[in-house]
Structure formats: C-alpha cells, structure tokens
Design a protein around this motif. Sequence first.
Motif, PDB file in Angstrom:
ATOM      1  N   LYS A 263      45.828  49.778  40.808  1.00  0.00           N
ATOM      2  CA  LYS A 263      44.784  49.301  41.280  1.00  0.00           C
ATOM      3  C   LYS A 263      44.028  48.420  40.250  1.00  0.00           C
ATOM      4  O   LYS A 263      43.587  47.361  40.423  1.00  0.00           O
ATOM      5  CB  LYS A 263      43.862  50.321  41.758  1.00  0.00           C
ATOM      6  CG  LYS A 263      42.471  49.861  42.291  1.00  0.00           C
ATOM      7  CD  LYS A 263      41.725  50.892  43.058  1.00  0.00           C
ATOM      8  CE  LYS A 263      40.332  50.571  43.626  1.00  0.00           C
ATOM      9  NZ  LYS A 263      39.765  51.484  44.168  1.00  0.00           N
TER      10      LYS A 263
ATOM     11  N   LEU B 133      43.186  44.440  40.605  1.00  0.00           N
ATOM     12  CA  LEU B 133      42.230  43.774  40.237  1.00  0.00           C
ATOM     13  C   LEU B 133      42.037  42.563  39.517  1.00  0.00           C
ATOM     14  O   LEU B 133      41.525  41.633  39.318  1.00  0.00           O
ATOM     15  CB  LEU B 133      41.018  45.064  39.821  1.00  0.00           C
ATOM     16  CG  LEU B 133      39.526  44.382  39.856  1.00  0.00           C
ATOM     17  CD1 LEU B 133      39.063  43.899  40.984  1.00  0.00           C
ATOM     18  CD2 LEU B 133      38.863  45.672  39.107  1.00  0.00           C
TER      19      LEU B 133
ATOM     20  N   GLN C 159      43.467  39.728  40.772  1.00  0.00           N
ATOM     21  CA  GLN C 159      42.762  39.192  41.944  1.00  0.00           C
ATOM     22  C   GLN C 159      41.788  38.211  41.013  1.00  0.00           C
ATOM     23  O   GLN C 159      41.302  36.936  41.187  1.00  0.00           O
ATOM     24  CB  GLN C 159      42.038  40.020  42.399  1.00  0.00           C
ATOM     25  CG  GLN C 159      42.796  40.659  43.672  1.00  0.00           C
ATOM     26  CD  GLN C 159      42.144  41.531  44.473  1.00  0.00           C
ATOM     27  OE1 GLN C 159      41.349  41.536  45.174  1.00  0.00           O
ATOM     28  NE2 GLN C 159      42.327  42.921  44.051  1.00  0.00           N
TER      29      GLN C 159
ATOM     30  N   ASN D  14      30.741  43.007  39.477  1.00  0.00           N
ATOM     31  CA  ASN D  14      31.896  43.794  39.744  1.00  0.00           C
ATOM     32  C   ASN D  14      32.266  44.241  38.323  1.00  0.00           C
ATOM     33  O   ASN D  14      31.548  43.971  37.301  1.00  0.00           O
ATOM     34  CB  ASN D  14      32.811  42.982  40.400  1.00  0.00           C
ATOM     35  CG  ASN D  14      33.215  41.461  39.663  1.00  0.00           C
ATOM     36  OD1 ASN D  14      34.127  41.620  38.658  1.00  0.00           O
ATOM     37  ND2 ASN D  14      32.777  40.362  40.101  1.00  0.00           N
TER      38      ASN D  14
ATOM     39  N   SER E   4      35.600  50.307  46.498  1.00  0.00           N
ATOM     40  CA  SER E   4      36.992  49.980  47.488  1.00  0.00           C
ATOM     41  C   SER E   4      36.496  49.764  48.888  1.00  0.00           C
ATOM     42  O   SER E   4      37.564  49.268  49.579  1.00  0.00           O
ATOM     43  CB  SER E   4      37.894  51.010  47.267  1.00  0.00           C
ATOM     44  OG  SER E   4      37.559  52.412  47.536  1.00  0.00           O
TER      45      SER E   4
ATOM     46  N   ASP F 164      36.894  46.481  50.372  1.00  0.00           N
ATOM     47  CA  ASP F 164      37.983  45.856  50.472  1.00  0.00           C
ATOM     48  C   ASP F 164      38.556  45.742  51.900  1.00  0.00           C
ATOM     49  O   ASP F 164      39.543  45.472  52.336  1.00  0.00           O
ATOM     50  CB  ASP F 164      39.031  46.394  49.477  1.00  0.00           C
ATOM     51  CG  ASP F 164      38.888  46.183  48.232  1.00  0.00           C
ATOM     52  OD1 ASP F 164      37.982  44.995  47.799  1.00  0.00           O
ATOM     53  OD2 ASP F 164      39.048  46.921  47.186  1.00  0.00           O
TER      54      ASP F 164
ATOM     55  N   TYR G 204      27.248  45.000  49.861  1.00  0.00           N
ATOM     56  CA  TYR G 204      27.886  45.270  48.317  1.00  0.00           C
ATOM     57  C   TYR G 204      26.744  45.571  47.517  1.00  0.00           C
ATOM     58  O   TYR G 204      26.841  46.446  46.706  1.00  0.00           O
ATOM     59  CB  TYR G 204      28.799  43.962  48.033  1.00  0.00           C
ATOM     60  CG  TYR G 204      29.041  44.228  46.435  1.00  0.00           C
ATOM     61  CD1 TYR G 204      30.055  45.026  46.190  1.00  0.00           C
ATOM     62  CD2 TYR G 204      28.496  43.636  45.552  1.00  0.00           C
ATOM     63  CE1 TYR G 204      30.465  45.193  44.864  1.00  0.00           C
ATOM     64  CE2 TYR G 204      28.775  43.968  44.218  1.00  0.00           C
ATOM     65  CZ  TYR G 204      29.949  44.729  44.103  1.00  0.00           C
ATOM     66  OH  TYR G 204      29.986  44.833  42.717  1.00  0.00           O
TER      67      TYR G 204
END
Length: 508
Positions: free
Chosen positions: A41, A45, A48, A61, A227, A230, A248
């Motif tokens: 994970k 991340l 991305q 974030n 998460s 997502d 968020y």
Amino acid sequence: METPISIEEILTLGPIPESLHNTFLRVANGLAQRADYPKQKVMGLLAQMLQNPKKFAFSKNKVTNLAQAIYALNKQGIAVPLSESGATYLPTEPAPYVLNASTNQKEQAFDLRTEALSYAVFGREQIEEGALKQMETAASLPISVAGALMPDAHQGYGLPIGGVLATSPDTVIPFAVGVDIACRMCLSVFDLPPTFLKREPHILKKSLVEQTKFGIGGETREKFDESVMDLPEWRATKVIRDLKDKAYRQLGSSGTGNHFVEWGIIEVYEQDDQFNLPPGEYLALLSHSGSRGFGGSVANYYSKLAMQRTRLPKQAAHLAWLDLNTEEGQEYWIAMNLAGEYASANHHEIHNKLAKALREKPLAMIENHHNFAWKEQMPDGRAVIVHRKGATPAGPDVLGIIPGSMTQPGFVVRGRGNADSLNSASHGAGRLMSRTQAYNTLTRSEWNKAIQEAGIQLIGGDLDEAPMVYKNIETVIGAQRDLVSVLAKFTPKIVRMADANRKEGRED
C-alpha cells in the motif's frame, strides 16, 4: 512485521534524485510503522503520487510535502517520471460504475390505504401521540408491508424516530432512512481498570480535546486511515463526486446535536462469542456520529427528488419513495451504502487516534448503525426493504449498543430476532422534549446540577442535550426485554460534545 522499505525498493518507482532519498525513506517507513500500512500500500501510494504529483501537492494527504518537492522539480524541468516497474504498484483501476437502470422515475400520485396495517408498539405508554400518528400514516402507504415502533420513539419528519418500516422490495424512502444517513455507535474496550480513569482523568480529557473535532463544518487535518476514500463508489454519480472533497476534509469528525465521544466504565455481565470479554469492569470509549455533511447533503437532495416524483397526501408527503428500478433510486441506494462505509470509517478514525494517544490497543470493538435501509426477508420469505430510522438492528445474536444520555448508562445488547419488531430495538433513550422546549424550559443551573450530581466531566454541550430531555434508559430497556438481552453496561464519565450552537437543528 515487514522489513523496512529500502532505497533500492524506492528507486524501482523511478529516478528519484539523491537529495530526496532520505525523505522518501522517512515517509515510506513512517507510513509503514506509524499508520500500519502494508508495504504494497505504501509503494502504491508513492506510485500514485509520482504519477500525478500536482494532485497530491495541492491536497491534504500523507505525502503532501513529498509531492510538493516532486512538483517543484517538475516545474524546474527536472522530470521524475513513474517507471514501468513503479506502475505495477498502482491500484487496479476500477471499471466505471454502471447503473443497471437507464430510466428516471416519472412523477406519479398515490393515495393512502383506507385502513393502516397493524404494527407492534413497544413501550406504548412512553410514546407521544405525534409519533403514533406518524407511524399510523407510514403504515397506510400503499407500499408498506409491516411496521414497528420502538420504546424510544418520538416525532420526526415522515417516519418517527424509533420507527421501523418494511416496504416492497423495489422502494426506498429517503426520509424513512433519515437526514443523518448511517448514524452510528462504536465502542472500544481497553485492558485498563476503572481506577485508571480516577488516576489519570487529565490524560483522557486532554485526548478528547486534542483528538476529536465537532460542529457544523468541522474538519480534520490528520488522518489515521483514509482508505475509505479509495472506494470506487465515490465515482458513481455526480452528486457523490461533488461531495467527495468535503467528505475527505470531514473524515474523523463529529457533528452537533446528540453526537458525542466519551470515556467511561463498562461492566461486562456476560461473555459472548462475539463480545468475547470475561465479566468485569474495563475502561471504554463510546462514540455516536454519522456521515457528516456528505450524508446530510445526499439525504436532502434525494428526499426532495422523491417528493417531486412521488406525490402523496399532505400528511404523508415526507414519506415519498424512490423506485429502485430507476436510475435515481439506484443512485440513492449507492450513496446510502457509501454513507454507511464512510460513517464507520469516521468512528474508526476517532477510536484509532484516541487509542494511539493512550498507547493502547482495544481488547474489543463493536459498532452498529441506524438511519439506514436494508434488504431483508419477512418470516414468510417475502423480500422487503426495512427502514430503521433511529432503531438498532437486533436480529438473532446481532450485537448492538443502546446509549442513554450524558448522565445515564448505555448498554451492549444481543438481538433476540423478534419478528414483531422486524428484528429491531431502540437506538437510545429517546427524547422527552424537543430542542426548543429544552431551551425554553430548562436553566443552566439545573443542567449543571444534574451533571455534577452524576460526577460527569463535560466538554461542550448545550441545554438541548441536558439529561432531563431524555426518557429513563432503564425503563426503555425494560420495555424491550423481548427484543434484546443485555450483555454489559457502559457508564459515561468524561463526555465531549459540540460546543453550544443554537443555530443548527437536528432530527435525532
């Protein structure tokens, strides 16, 4: 425990400049160790972020600072592209969400039944006339199959709070779900004795002040686990997409009204296969919150849409439904279920942050939500949609939490699967007076006296949530012994609520 992420693994993502090697390693291993992210994970991340550094640089974030450094290099003409091997860490792109229906519901007028369906009432002597009349109207809908009224019931919009309504399997009533979709209870029990609360109350109080956020528009900066954002459903409809950023920002926060986070003592009476704790007393954390602005906006949008599509007599106007065979009905169903996932994630954020502040891991955690609609079956096998507005699921052996008030205990319960109640129980003690009545009839000295006599430390709150506005929880529990069995009692000690704000009304 996984081995630390190495610089060799980081460099498989792309040509990371040497000046950023230590920063990448610090962020990556910080996520793995402090946020408990699996290595896959973490790498995903970072991949991305390299794929779209501008997006991550201009949003809050876990890799914002790193993204800003990469974005600054890109603007200087120093490209840091994601490599082919790095691209293998990217999450699989979900297929666009496809709705099964392609048509919208057409406007149609309906009459009520000439005679309402019979329905069970638990604790009738405690229920106000207005709630009984609302339930009578709900039981008169042409789509109604069965109903029940819980002992904490009081008047709301459309279906009363504490009302349970089963309708035909292709219909959902937004106002019978409620405004705060998937409002939820969550309980964490810690391996700490009650004496910890007496010995270290300042630590517990400080943790509530620092790790919780309440109120209209309340937002959080730091996330423990984001998460839930997502999930592919966030791309399902324009209504949902437009609300995602707000959702968020509010992840891990609580609303106004009767929402709370509180430390207290739980006394376990009976060990259960699911609530697997030996009898005794423990320190516990209890929270009540929902889907925040996201759920409220979804509820308002689709409630108005339902009232435009389904025309009913005036007294039943708020009980308008959407057809689940239409695009609009499916849009609402997707949004409602997403609100359920989001509300649960809100509680997990709160509980994880407070557990971390305490440097403890819970022995057990249980949760349940109300203000929701479920696809279920009647005893005769008929498929129905069961709306529980301010009612707790109480199917056979299903665990739930029924709170009292800031001075009254709450209870961990196990459902008995009572068919007359549609496998439901109350969601709390229930209000004796409206918020307006509370402000007009109670004084702050009365409120303060009740809190002091109960030995409660209160942070925030206002007169509309004073203990006197609620029914006696022991009486309410006594009225539903056929619906649930009690496994444990939670007694609040340090309570955190929204600060006084008389401008916002809530339907609780």
